[in-house]
Design a protein around this motif. Sequence first.
Motif, PDB file in Angstrom:
ATOM      1  N   LYS A  84      12.521  52.647 -62.582  1.00 26.30           N
ATOM      2  CA  LYS A  84      12.590  51.186 -62.614  1.00 26.30           C
ATOM      3  C   LYS A  84      12.312  50.746 -64.053  1.00 26.30           C
ATOM      4  CE  LYS A  84      11.080  46.801 -62.328  1.00 26.30           C
ATOM      5  NZ  LYS A  84      12.003  45.666 -62.387  1.00 26.30           N
ATOM      6  N   TRP A  86      10.947  48.093 -66.567  1.00 26.94           N
ATOM      7  CA  TRP A  86      10.048  46.950 -66.655  1.00 26.94           C
ATOM      8  C   TRP A  86      10.349  46.153 -67.915  1.00 26.94           C
ATOM      9  CZ3 TRP A  86       6.606  45.820 -62.703  1.00 26.94           C
ATOM     10  CH2 TRP A  86       6.544  46.777 -61.697  1.00 26.94           C
ATOM     11  N   ASP A  87       9.688  45.017 -68.073  1.00 22.83           N
ATOM     12  CA  ASP A  87       9.936  44.182 -69.244  1.00 22.83           C
ATOM     13  C   ASP A  87       8.940  44.438 -70.370  1.00 22.83           C
ATOM     14  OD1 ASP A  87      12.205  42.564 -68.297  1.00 22.83           O
ATOM     15  OD2 ASP A  87      10.777  41.895 -66.787  1.00 22.83           O
ATOM     16  N   GLU A 101       6.411  42.420 -65.383  1.00 28.70           N
ATOM     17  CA  GLU A 101       7.736  41.882 -65.030  1.00 28.70           C
ATOM     18  C   GLU A 101       7.773  40.433 -65.499  1.00 28.70           C
ATOM     19  OE1 GLU A 101      10.304  43.651 -63.957  1.00 28.70           O
ATOM     20  OE2 GLU A 101      10.660  43.226 -61.842  1.00 28.70           O
ATOM     21  N   LYS A 103      10.273  37.108 -65.524  1.00 27.03           N
ATOM     22  CA  LYS A 103      11.502  36.597 -64.914  1.00 27.03           C
ATOM     23  C   LYS A 103      11.625  35.088 -65.116  1.00 27.03           C
ATOM     24  CE  LYS A 103      12.815  40.537 -63.275  1.00 27.03           C
ATOM     25  NZ  LYS A 103      13.989  41.220 -63.875  1.00 27.03           N
ATOM     26  N   GLU A 120      12.711  41.674 -55.033  1.00 28.22           N
ATOM     27  CA  GLU A 120      12.643  42.543 -56.209  1.00 28.22           C
ATOM     28  C   GLU A 120      11.198  42.765 -56.644  1.00 28.22           C
ATOM     29  OE1 GLU A 120      14.666  42.736 -60.655  1.00 28.22           O
ATOM     30  OE2 GLU A 120      14.184  40.777 -59.780  1.00 28.22           O
ATOM     31  N   ALA A 121      10.435  41.689 -56.732  1.00 29.14           N
ATOM     32  CA  ALA A 121       9.051  41.796 -57.208  1.00 29.14           C
ATOM     33  C   ALA A 121       8.183  42.588 -56.241  1.00 29.14           C
ATOM     34  CB  ALA A 121       8.465  40.401 -57.424  1.00 29.14           C
ATOM     35  N   SER A 124       9.229  46.310 -56.389  1.00 30.74           N
ATOM     36  CA  SER A 124       8.775  46.967 -57.610  1.00 30.74           C
ATOM     37  C   SER A 124       7.299  47.316 -57.533  1.00 30.74           C
ATOM     38  CB  SER A 124       9.037  46.066 -58.822  1.00 30.74           C
ATOM     39  OG  SER A 124      10.415  45.866 -59.011  1.00 30.74           O
ATOM     40  N   TYR A 147       2.964  39.757 -63.410  1.00 34.38           N
ATOM     41  CA  TYR A 147       4.235  39.104 -63.074  1.00 34.38           C
ATOM     42  C   TYR A 147       4.224  37.698 -63.650  1.00 34.38           C
ATOM     43  CZ  TYR A 147       8.249  37.599 -60.243  1.00 34.38           C
ATOM     44  OH  TYR A 147       9.479  37.146 -59.834  1.00 34.38           O
TER      45      TYR A 147
END
Length: 243
Positions: A84, A86-87, A101, A103, A120-121, A124, A147
């Motif tokens: 996965k 991640w940001d 994450e 968004k 999605e969150a 994850s 998040y």
Amino acid sequence: LAADLGKRLEQAVGWFWRTRREQALRQQEGGRTDRGGRSAVTGGAQMDGFARLLADLVTDAGVPEATVYGKRRLELPGFFRPTKEWDLLVVHEGRLLVAVEVKAQVGPSFGNNFNNRVEEALGSAVDLWTAYREGVFSPSPRPWLGYLMLLEDCAGSRSPVAVRQPHFATLPEFQEASYAGRYEQFCLKIVRERHYDAAAFIISKRPEGEGVLYTEPSAELGFTRFAASLRAHVQAYAEEEVR
């Protein structure tokens, strides 16, 4: 950095809107305008302002800049899927410290996108914590999972939304709640249920001039609290491990 946190957050929100506008203009000039407003979404750099701010918070807390990943090498192995992306990640000497994450959602299509963001969150988080339990990140201490959600402040996100209840009643907090209200409830619940260590929820109007307008509807989901939790986690590790 703590003294300038509000200003840095405003700059990150401004970067988001400015980048969206520039991407849309470039695609229109190139004759490649996407359907349904996707011209302002494809491009992927809108949230870079938030990633830079979070990276600065982490390094200010005491870990080396080389341990922070915000542009590349963002993949982590999962339990239910191979990887996965991640940001933002912080990985120090083979130990996973932070995964975030980041968004955003703008109108007009709030309905389906809201459900997708929730699924999605949650997916994850479940995937990461299961992988952690199974020793995938060993010898990592328990990582910090964050998040952040930025939502457009407009009539579509603020208006009450009816829900279909053909068999059972929905929870009271979702009755006639707007999408802004739904996102707030979601962010509160993923923290209270310990899927994420902290969540930040920001609502921002699309700029009409040079100014940037944003609000944080819940003190529990404020960026200051989010940043403090992140900093405390990294600082505790740095004081123990980083030389």
